[in-house]
Design a protein around this motif. Structure first.
Motif, PDB file in Angstrom:
ATOM      1  N   ASP A 257       0.798  -1.222   0.000  1.00 48.09           N
ATOM      2  CA  ASP A 257       0.000   0.000   0.000  1.00 48.09           C
ATOM      3  C   ASP A 257       0.838   1.283   0.000  1.00 48.09           C
ATOM      4  O   ASP A 257       0.302   2.381  -0.086  1.00 48.09           O
ATOM      5  CB  ASP A 257      -0.995  -0.013   1.177  1.00 48.09           C
ATOM      6  CG  ASP A 257      -1.953  -1.189   1.063  1.00 48.09           C
ATOM      7  OD1 ASP A 257      -1.987  -1.817  -0.025  1.00 48.09           O
ATOM      8  OD2 ASP A 257      -2.658  -1.496   2.041  1.00 48.09           O
ATOM      9  N   GLU A 258       2.163   1.112   0.104  1.00 52.91           N
ATOM     10  CA  GLU A 258       3.038   2.286   0.039  1.00 52.91           C
ATOM     11  C   GLU A 258       3.515   2.546  -1.395  1.00 52.91           C
ATOM     12  O   GLU A 258       4.183   3.544  -1.662  1.00 52.91           O
ATOM     13  CB  GLU A 258       4.261   2.089   0.949  1.00 52.91           C
ATOM     14  CG  GLU A 258       3.909   2.093   2.424  1.00 52.91           C
ATOM     15  CD  GLU A 258       5.038   1.510   3.283  1.00 52.91           C
ATOM     16  OE1 GLU A 258       6.155   1.326   2.770  1.00 52.91           O
ATOM     17  OE2 GLU A 258       4.764   1.226   4.467  1.00 52.91           O
ATOM     18  N   PRO A 260       2.022   3.461  -4.295  1.00 57.88           N
ATOM     19  CA  PRO A 260       1.674   4.686  -5.032  1.00 57.88           C
ATOM     20  C   PRO A 260       2.546   5.879  -4.619  1.00 57.88           C
ATOM     21  O   PRO A 260       2.995   6.646  -5.466  1.00 57.88           O
ATOM     22  CB  PRO A 260       0.208   4.939  -4.643  1.00 57.88           C
ATOM     23  CG  PRO A 260      -0.310   3.605  -4.257  1.00 57.88           C
ATOM     24  CD  PRO A 260       0.844   2.886  -3.614  1.00 57.88           C
ATOM     25  N   GLU A 261       2.814   5.994  -3.304  1.00 60.77           N
ATOM     26  CA  GLU A 261       3.639   7.096  -2.814  1.00 60.77           C
ATOM     27  C   GLU A 261       5.058   6.984  -3.366  1.00 60.77           C
ATOM     28  O   GLU A 261       5.643   7.964  -3.808  1.00 60.77           O
ATOM     29  CB  GLU A 261       3.659   7.036  -1.286  1.00 60.77           C
ATOM     30  CG  GLU A 261       3.849   8.357  -0.601  1.00 60.77           C
ATOM     31  CD  GLU A 261       3.823   8.176   0.913  1.00 60.77           C
ATOM     32  OE1 GLU A 261       4.854   8.419   1.535  1.00 60.77           O
ATOM     33  OE2 GLU A 261       2.764   7.732   1.441  1.00 60.77           O
ATOM     34  N   SER A 262       5.602   5.736  -3.354  1.00 59.53           N
ATOM     35  CA  SER A 262       6.955   5.521  -3.868  1.00 59.53           C
ATOM     36  C   SER A 262       7.029   5.844  -5.354  1.00 59.53           C
ATOM     37  O   SER A 262       8.000   6.447  -5.818  1.00 59.53           O
ATOM     38  CB  SER A 262       7.390   4.068  -3.644  1.00 59.53           C
ATOM     39  OG  SER A 262       7.399   3.773  -2.274  1.00 59.53           O
ATOM     40  N   ALA A 264       5.093   7.895  -7.040  1.00 57.13           N
ATOM     41  CA  ALA A 264       4.978   9.344  -7.231  1.00 57.13           C
ATOM     42  C   ALA A 264       6.313  10.025  -6.948  1.00 57.13           C
ATOM     43  O   ALA A 264       6.737  10.919  -7.682  1.00 57.13           O
ATOM     44  CB  ALA A 264       3.891   9.904  -6.314  1.00 57.13           C
ATOM     45  N   ARG A 265       6.998   9.548  -5.882  1.00 59.90           N
ATOM     46  CA  ARG A 265       8.289  10.136  -5.523  1.00 59.90           C
ATOM     47  C   ARG A 265       9.311   9.883  -6.641  1.00 59.90           C
ATOM     48  O   ARG A 265      10.068  10.763  -7.019  1.00 59.90           O
ATOM     49  CB  ARG A 265       8.774   9.538  -4.199  1.00 59.90           C
ATOM     50  CG  ARG A 265       9.581  10.517  -3.361  1.00 59.90           C
ATOM     51  CD  ARG A 265      10.035   9.887  -2.041  1.00 59.90           C
ATOM     52  NE  ARG A 265       8.941   9.392  -1.231  1.00 59.90           N
ATOM     53  CZ  ARG A 265       8.868   8.158  -0.723  1.00 59.90           C
ATOM     54  NH1 ARG A 265       9.834   7.282  -0.952  1.00 59.90           N
ATOM     55  NH2 ARG A 265       7.838   7.789   0.012  1.00 59.90           N
ATOM     56  N   GLN A 268       8.783  12.184  -9.525  1.00 60.51           N
ATOM     57  CA  GLN A 268       9.249  13.524  -9.178  1.00 60.51           C
ATOM     58  C   GLN A 268      10.764  13.608  -9.275  1.00 60.51           C
ATOM     59  O   GLN A 268      11.315  14.554  -9.854  1.00 60.51           O
ATOM     60  CB  GLN A 268       8.762  13.875  -7.759  1.00 60.51           C
ATOM     61  CG  GLN A 268       8.697  15.356  -7.472  1.00 60.51           C
ATOM     62  CD  GLN A 268       7.994  16.130  -8.577  1.00 60.51           C
ATOM     63  OE1 GLN A 268       6.901  15.783  -9.010  1.00 60.51           O
ATOM     64  NE2 GLN A 268       8.643  17.183  -9.090  1.00 60.51           N
TER      65      GLN A 268
END
Ligand SMILES: [Zn+2]
Length: 401
Positions: A257-258, A260-262, A264-265, A268
Motif C-alpha cells: 500500500d506504500e 503509489p507514494e513511492s 509518485a516520488r 518527481q
C-alpha cells in the motif's frame, strides 16, 4: 411448439430429461427444439447458457419469440423428433452469469437508495459488466456508498424470490422499473429491498452473488457508465489487482500500500534529474566546444571542426554545433552513427557565408539519404554508415577548396 422454461421458476435445475420436438437445419448448423429446457436463451441483457444435449455441444440458445427455444448444435448425430434426450447446463458459466445478473439487481437498487440514480441500461460482457445510471456529477463517494449498501445486502444473505403476477398485481408492487411484458409478469424480489420485472436467471439468496465491486466509472452519453464485477469475477479481479500492486511495490522494496507514494516520488525525482542532466549537458557542450576549437585547424579567417561520434543523438549534436559556432568564426561538421543510420549536423557562424543546406544535401547523397536546412544550420542523414567519414571529410574539403 411452446417450450416449457424450467429456469423460469427454478434456476437451480442444471440437468434435465426432455423430448426432442423439432430438428431443423439453418445456416450450416442445426436447431433442436425440446418440450422443456433449463437452457437460458440470450435476452434481457444476459447471454445464453452453454452445455450439452446427449453429449452434443450447445453453442447458442435462441428465443424465437414465438414460444420456442432453439438449441444450436453443429450436428444432430442421428437424433430425430420423438427421441428422449438429456440436457446438461454448463454450471460454471451459469453461476457466473447468475452472479453478475443478480448483482446488477442489487447494485441498481443500491444506486437508487444511495444516490437517487436510476439504472437506464445493463450490459453483461464476457469480462466486465456495466450499468448506465442517471447521475450527473459522479464522484468516488457515490460509488463507495452504493457499493457499501450492495455488499450489506449480500452479507445479510437475503432471499431472492420469483413472483408470477398479473398486470394488476404488478401495478401494486413497488417495481424499480416498469415491465414491458403483458399477461403473466415475472417479478424478482430481493426481500425488503428490490422488486424488478425480469426473465433472467437469479440467485436464491443474495449471499450466492458474492462480493460486488465497482471497477470504474465514466460519463457516457449524458449518463454515468459504471463498470462492476461480482462473485467469482470479483475474486479474480482482486487477485489480479493485488498481484499488480505487489509487483510494483517489490520494485520499490516497500509494502504493497506504500507503492503509489513511492511511484509518485520516483516520478518527481526523475523530473528533477532530467532537469539537472539538461543543465550538465549544456555545460559539457560549452567545455567540449572550447576544447575542440582550441585544437581545430584554422583556415584563412575561420576554423573547421569535422568530427564523427559513435553514438550521439541529433539533439546533442545540434547543441554542440551551436556552441562551436557562436563565438569566433567557425564551421561545425558533426556526424554520429545512430543504430543503422548516420546522422549529420552542419552549422556555421553568422559572420560566414557558406550555405550549410547546400553542403548538407551533397553530404547526404554520399550516405544514400536526404537532408537540408538553412544556410547557417542544416541536418540530415542516410543509411550508408560505412561512408560517414567520407561524407564529413568531403564537406570539409569543399569549404577549403
Ligand atoms: Zn434479472
Amino acid at each position: 411448439m411452446e417450450t416449457e422454461r424450467l429456469y423460469f421458476t427454478d434456476s437451480t435445475i442444471l440437468q434435465f430429461e426432455a423430448s426432442l420436438t423439432g430438428v431443423s437445419q439453418a445456416n450450416g448448423v442445426y436447431h433442436f427444439v425440446l418440450d422443456r429446457t433449463a437452457f437460458y436463451p440470450t435476452g434481457g441483457g444476459q447471454p445464453n447458457d452453454a452445455g450439452t444435449i446427449n453429449g452434443l455441444n450447445v453453442t447458442d440458445v435462441i428465443d424465437d419469440d414465438k414460444g420456442s427455444i432453439l438449441h444450436v448444435v453443429a450436428d444432430p448425430a442421428g437424433l430425430v423428433v420423438g427421441d428422449k434426450v438429456r440436457g446438461v447446463v454448463d454450471s460454471v458459466r451459469r453461476l457466473d452469469h447468475l452472479q453478475q445478473h443478480s448483482g446488477q439487481h442489487i447494485l441498481s437498487q443500491a444506486f437508487v437508495q444511495a444516490c437517487g440514480a436510476e439504472t437506464r441500461s445493463f450490459h453483461l460482457g464476457s469480462a466486465a459488466s456495466t450499468i448506465d445510471i442517471e447521475l450527473d456529477s459522479p464522484v468516488g463517494e457515490h460509488m463507495r456508498a452504493a457499493e457499501d449498501l450492495a455488499n450489506r445486502i449480500v452479507f445479510e444473505n437475503r432471499p431472492m424470490k420469483i413472483h408470477l403476477v398479473n398486470e394488476e398485481e404488478a401495478a401494486r408492487l413497488p417495481l424499480r422499473k416498469e415491465s414491458a411484458a403483458h399477461g403473466i409478469i415475472r417479478v424478482i424480489e430481493i426481500e425488503d429491498f428490490d422488486w424488478s420485472p425480469c426473465g433472467g436467471t437469479h440467485a436464491r439468496r443474495t449471499g450466492e452473488v458474492g462480493l460486488i465491486a465497482v471497477k470504474s466509472f465514466e460519463r457516457a452519453k449524458r449518463l454515468t457508465r459504471v463498470e462492476f464485477v461480482c462473485g467469482g469475477r470479483a475474486l479474480r479481479d482482486y487477485r489480479l489487482a493485488n498481484r499488480t500492486a505487489v509487483t510494483i511495490a517489490r520494485m520499490f522494496t516497500v509494502e504493497r500500500d506504500e507503492a503509489p507514494e513511492s511511484a509518485a516520488r520516483a516520478i518527481q525525482e526523475n523530473k528533477s534529474l532530467r532537469r539537472r542532466v539538461r543543465e550538465l549537458v549544456e555545460i559539457t557542450a560549452r567545455v567540449e566546444a572550447a576544447q575542440l576549437l582550441a585544437s581545430a585547424k584554422k583556415l584563412d579567417s575561420f576554423k573547421v571542426v569535422p568530427l564523427v561520434f559513435d553514438a550521439r543523438d541529433v539533439e546533442e549534436l545540434k547543441l554542440l554545433a551551436r556552441r562551436l559556432v557562436e563565438g569566433e568564426p567557425a564551421v561545425a561538421l558533426l556526424a554520429s552513427k545512430e543504430g543503422d543510420m548516420a546522422r549529420l549536423v552542419f552549422a556555421r557562424s553568422e559572420s560566414l557565408e557558406f550555405n550549410m543546406g547546400q553542403l548538407m544535401s551533397e553530404a547526404c547523397a554520399v550516405l544514400g539519404g536526404k537532408g537540408g536546412g538553412k544556410p547557417e544550420l542544416a541536418q540530415g542523414g542516410g543509411p550508408n554508415i560505412a561512408r560517414v567519414d567520407e561524407a564529413v571529410n568531403g564537406a570539409a574539403a569543399r569549404l577549403m577548396g
